[in-house]
Motif scaffolding. Structure first.
Motif: not given
Length: 286
Positions: A110-118
């Motif tokens: 989750f912590y890896c994916l959320w900045p990419v999604m942002m």
């Protein structure tokens, strides 16, 4: 000490900890999941009608669903986490060589994916706002949108850079013959056994495993990334590990710390497979 792994949830739950399965968590997770499904459906319907705002709903839907999955993994499955993820880690540094209790893979994902999604969500709006500001630099609404999307995109981009530079890493606890090593998301620390006064437990948005530390006995804190000031840093010089982030039942970490604190003669087994086997069997009750 051979035998099968202890069943998940078999170790006593500390009295200071509330139940991990609480109505407010279930309600919140269901609400976020429904919000994600609703955003997905709304986005498809809006685009079918030619409304470009449907793109916003479609981009926001995966983030909501990911948030719901992460909440389920962190909150509702806390007592169902078995000890299979406990292993042995080799390292040139003696404090990092021992029995490893890693943080959860779902939380780390989750912590890896959320900045990419942002970046995916805010990036296009930032580019559009930049283009609008160039043609109409006095439009207040455009400037506000440019500032908000710019800050969000910039922070998320810095977060991704720190991930690649390994300044932000998946956490773990390592129990070694010489002490306890704690690597969290943005900092790491080490506490020699002789500096540990006692093992404690508390409640802070879920179970908290704590070590009370006597300063000046070789313990240290090291902040690796400045992008994220974690709440646990406020416990310095003591150690605090949120149970929601672990890949194992937080009760296993609590009782393992107590066992090796109260039995110094057993700490030598943390240098090999005997320590791993003890935690797999759940044989950590004094």
């Amino acid at each position: 000490m051979k035998g099968r792994s202890a069943p998940a949830g078999s170790l006593p739950w500390h009295p200071a900890w509330s139940s991990p399965v609480r109505p407010k968590y279930i309600t919140l997770i269901l609400f976020v999941a429904l919000l994600g499904v609703g955003s997905l459906a709304g986005g498809v319907l809006a685009l079918s009608d030619g409304d470009y705002r449907g793109v916003i709903l479609l981009l926001g839907s995966p983030f909501m669903l990911l948030l719901a999955v992460n909440g389920f993994a962190m909150r509702l499955r806390m007592r169902q986490r078995a000890a299979e993820s406990v292993g042995f880690t080799e390292s040139a540094a003696s404090e990092e060589r021992g029995v490893r209790l890693p943080y959860g893979a779902a939380v780390w994902s989750f912590y890896c994916l959320w900045p990419v999604m942002m970046i995916i969500f805010f990036g296009p709006f930032f580019v559009a706002s930049l283009s609008n500001a160039a043609t109409n630099p006095r439009d207040v609404e455009t400037l506000i949108q440019l500032g908000v999307t710019g800050i969000a995109t910039g922070y998320a981009s810095c977060f991704v850079v720190d991930l690649f530079r390994r300044r932000l890493r998946c956490g773990m606890i390592v129990l070694s013959p010489v002490g306890v090593y704690h690597r969290s998301w943005s900092f790491d620390s080490f506490f020699p056994w002789e500096s540990v006064l006692y093992v404690d437990a508390g409640e802070a948005d879920g179970p908290l495993v704590e070590l009370a530390i006597m300063p000046g006995r070789g313990s240290w804190y090291r902040r690796i990334s400045k992008l994220w000031r974690q709440a646990e840093l406020a416990f310095d010089p003591n150690m605090a590990v949120p149970g929601k982030w672990l890949s194992v039942d937080p009760a296993l970490l609590y009782w393992a710390l107590r066992y090796y604190h109260e039995h110094p003669e057993a700490r030598g087994e943390l240098a090999g497979p005997a320590g791993v086997q003890r935690l797999h069997c759940g044989a950590v009750l004094s």
